[in-house]
Write a protein that holds these residues in place. Sequence first.
Motif, PDB file in Angstrom:
ATOM      1  N   UNK A 140       0.945  -1.281  -0.144  1.00 39.33           N
ATOM      2  CA  UNK A 140      -0.036   0.012  -0.002  1.00 39.33           C
ATOM      3  C   UNK A 140       0.692   1.321  -0.054  1.00 39.33           C
ATOM      4  N   UNK A 141       1.782   1.238   0.795  1.00 45.81           N
ATOM      5  CA  UNK A 141       2.720   2.434   0.881  1.00 45.81           C
ATOM      6  C   UNK A 141       3.329   2.560  -0.420  1.00 45.81           C
ATOM      7  N   UNK A 142       4.022   1.769  -1.304  1.00 48.84           N
ATOM      8  CA  UNK A 142       4.650   1.827  -2.554  1.00 48.84           C
ATOM      9  C   UNK A 142       3.733   2.496  -3.508  1.00 48.84           C
ATOM     10  N   UNK A 143       2.267   2.060  -3.632  1.00 47.48           N
ATOM     11  CA  UNK A 143       1.312   2.606  -4.256  1.00 47.48           C
ATOM     12  C   UNK A 143       1.044   4.284  -3.948  1.00 47.48           C
ATOM     13  N   UNK A 144       0.885   4.434  -2.576  1.00 50.82           N
ATOM     14  CA  UNK A 144       0.732   5.864  -2.264  1.00 50.82           C
ATOM     15  C   UNK A 144       1.918   6.520  -2.237  1.00 50.82           C
ATOM     16  N   UNK A 145       3.007   6.052  -2.429  1.00 47.63           N
ATOM     17  CA  UNK A 145       4.160   6.996  -2.816  1.00 47.63           C
ATOM     18  C   UNK A 145       4.288   7.383  -4.034  1.00 47.63           C
ATOM     19  N   UNK A 146       3.259   6.818  -4.906  1.00 43.46           N
ATOM     20  CA  UNK A 146       3.512   7.372  -6.444  1.00 43.46           C
ATOM     21  C   UNK A 146       2.334   8.660  -6.628  1.00 43.46           C
ATOM     22  N   UNK A 147       1.511   8.870  -5.691  1.00 44.17           N
ATOM     23  CA  UNK A 147       0.560   9.843  -5.662  1.00 44.17           C
ATOM     24  C   UNK A 147       1.266  11.252  -6.072  1.00 44.17           C
ATOM     25  N   UNK A 148       2.165  11.834  -5.242  1.00 48.34           N
ATOM     26  CA  UNK A 148       2.621  12.979  -5.618  1.00 48.34           C
ATOM     27  C   UNK A 148       3.427  13.271  -6.813  1.00 48.34           C
TER      28      UNK A 148
END
Length: 234
Positions: free
Chosen positions: A29-37
Amino acid sequence: MAPDFHYSNRSERPRGPVLSALSAVFPGIRAVQDQVQPYAVWWEAHNRRALTQPGPLWVALGDSMTQGIGASAPDRGWVGQLSGRLTARGWDHRLVNLGVNGARVEDVLDRQLPTLEALTTPPVLVTVVIGSNDVVVRRHRRGLVERFEQLLDRLPAGALVSNLPNPHREARAVDAMLRERDAAGRLVLVDMRHDGPRSWRGRLASDKFHPNDLGYADMASVVERAVDRADVVD
């Protein structure tokens, strides 16, 4: 036009506490959320460049799936993959992606549609993939059908609009509304309910929610069929 184009693909809402907690515990989940910005920043730069170029304009409205969150790169989501396919078919176009991670229908009404309406060049193609963030949370489902109707009333004629592959009553009501307007020639239905993947096995990113490149390729195929029905690619 580009110097005056100040649209931000970044969400105005802070990340919720539940998602923050899950991101801290689960690396996927963290890896995908790190894409957001970085994906939002990438699209902002892409949009500014696109608006300095000539050619027919495609404007994409939507949420994280329109941004390509979960894909290996911002342009490997369904929007980027479809854009590449259409270019390969000989449609030399410009793409402006207004998608925002976490967006709901109200965000398209409040932020994305005004930006679309303010463009000095009318788009040849408008695509809309929105509603997943509304339908998965009970409190956001209240009034969803009415908000979606407001959205459809403001879209340009012939816009391509996706339904919601979700069993909730509100998703079924939106689907019925889209089919009625498609039959009347007011929009073109992107039928994710019937034409999307039968199984998402092997098609999800590490957060097990967003599509990966393969899942987005399947979504791009559904939208491409709607593009062909709309007959907007010469």
